[in-house]
Design an enzyme around this catalytic site. Structure first.
Site, mmCIF file in Angstrom:
data_model
loop_
_atom_site.group_PDB
_atom_site.id
_atom_site.type_symbol
_atom_site.label_atom_id
_atom_site.label_comp_id
_atom_site.label_asym_id
_atom_site.label_seq_id
_atom_site.Cartn_x
_atom_site.Cartn_y
_atom_site.Cartn_z
ATOM 1 N N TYR A 120 2.739 -7.672 -1.325
ATOM 2 C CA TYR A 120 2.330 -6.123 -1.171
ATOM 3 C C TYR A 120 3.851 -5.650 -1.195
ATOM 4 O O TYR A 120 4.053 -4.802 -1.963
ATOM 5 C CB TYR A 120 1.620 -5.776 0.183
ATOM 6 C CG TYR A 120 1.271 -4.399 0.247
ATOM 7 C CD1 TYR A 120 0.894 -3.635 -0.533
ATOM 8 C CD2 TYR A 120 2.431 -3.686 1.426
ATOM 9 C CE1 TYR A 120 0.664 -2.402 -0.321
ATOM 10 C CE2 TYR A 120 2.338 -2.339 1.533
ATOM 11 C CZ TYR A 120 1.436 -1.601 0.628
ATOM 12 O OH TYR A 120 1.444 -0.196 0.839
ATOM 13 N N GLU A 122 -3.958 3.854 5.095
ATOM 14 C CA GLU A 122 -2.773 4.395 6.112
ATOM 15 C C GLU A 122 -3.520 4.857 7.234
ATOM 16 O O GLU A 122 -3.197 4.346 8.687
ATOM 17 C CB GLU A 122 -1.976 5.250 5.368
ATOM 18 C CG GLU A 122 -1.087 4.614 4.393
ATOM 19 C CD GLU A 122 -0.098 3.441 5.125
ATOM 20 O OE1 GLU A 122 -0.102 3.047 5.905
ATOM 21 O OE2 GLU A 122 0.578 2.890 4.171
ATOM 22 N N TRP A 178 -0.540 -3.136 10.012
ATOM 23 C CA TRP A 178 -0.637 -3.110 8.741
ATOM 24 C C TRP A 178 -1.271 -4.451 8.178
ATOM 25 O O TRP A 178 -2.045 -4.410 7.110
ATOM 26 C CB TRP A 178 0.643 -2.878 7.910
ATOM 27 C CG TRP A 178 0.555 -2.698 6.398
ATOM 28 C CD1 TRP A 178 1.018 -3.420 5.448
ATOM 29 C CD2 TRP A 178 -0.434 -1.595 6.046
ATOM 30 N NE1 TRP A 178 0.391 -2.789 4.290
ATOM 31 C CE2 TRP A 178 -0.254 -2.030 4.319
ATOM 32 C CE3 TRP A 178 -1.315 -0.703 6.414
ATOM 33 C CZ2 TRP A 178 -0.970 -0.954 3.397
ATOM 34 C CZ3 TRP A 178 -2.053 0.015 5.441
ATOM 35 C CH2 TRP A 178 -1.813 -0.124 3.844
#
Length: 176
Positions: free
Chosen positions: A4, A26, A34
């Site tokens: 990512y 988000e 995350w």
């Protein structure tokens, strides 16, 4: 997480579906890691119709109940309901502004800005993310505090968050 970072994070994004995906992810990440969200990303894509806001906006109570039982996403009622409500608001923004892209990017003057530290160290929000948050909240969007907006800005290249020592910094600087 490495893939990512190396291929997606910080790349300027202008596709409304991707912007809605990142806004959703988000917001889903709030209070979580995350990594947790990235591990569930494919589940989110499946559960939320590929992040097509027109499809998500039509989700009804039965679909929300189904999502609350879906282990491939974070099963938080407020976050799920917020995603559906936000999809409706994305459609409103698209009607008003032409696209989600043309609404979001002016918060950074239409081009990536460099900011990952200030005098006190790494930043988690900025004047721009606070302005974006205020405007999104004023329109009724949920899970869009200034820290979430700053993370969205970094993820979608509105803010260049890579440090100069990172190989991605120079590559993304050229994309500007």
């Amino acid at each position: 997480m490495t893939a990512y970072h190396d291929t997606e994070w910080g790349v300027p994004a202008h596709d409304d579906i991707h912007l809605f995906e990142m806004l959703t992810l988000e917001g889903a990440q709030a209070g979580l890691s995350w990594k947790t969200i990235l591990d569930k990303r494919e589940g989110y894509r499946r559960a939320f119709a590929g992040f097509d806001p027109a499809k998500v906006a039509r989700f009804d109570a039965a679909q929300i109940r189904r999502l609350l039982n879906d282990p491939t996403i974070v099963r938080n009622r407020l976050k799920i309901e917020s995603t559906v409500a936000n999809a409706k608001l994305v459609l409103s923004v698209q009607r008003e502004q032409g696209s989600l892209d043309s609404y979001l990017w002016p918060f950074v003057g239409g081009a990536s800005i460099q900011r990952h530290r200030d005098a006190s160290g790494p930043v988690s929000e900025s004047e721009e993310s606070r302005a974006m948050s205020r405007d999104l909240k004023g329109r009724g969007f949920g899970f869009v505090g200034p820290t979430v907006c700053y993370a969205l800005m970094q993820a979608t290249g509105m803010v260049q968050g890579h440090v100069a020592a990172c190989f991605r910094w120079a590559e993304l600087e050229r994309l500007g």
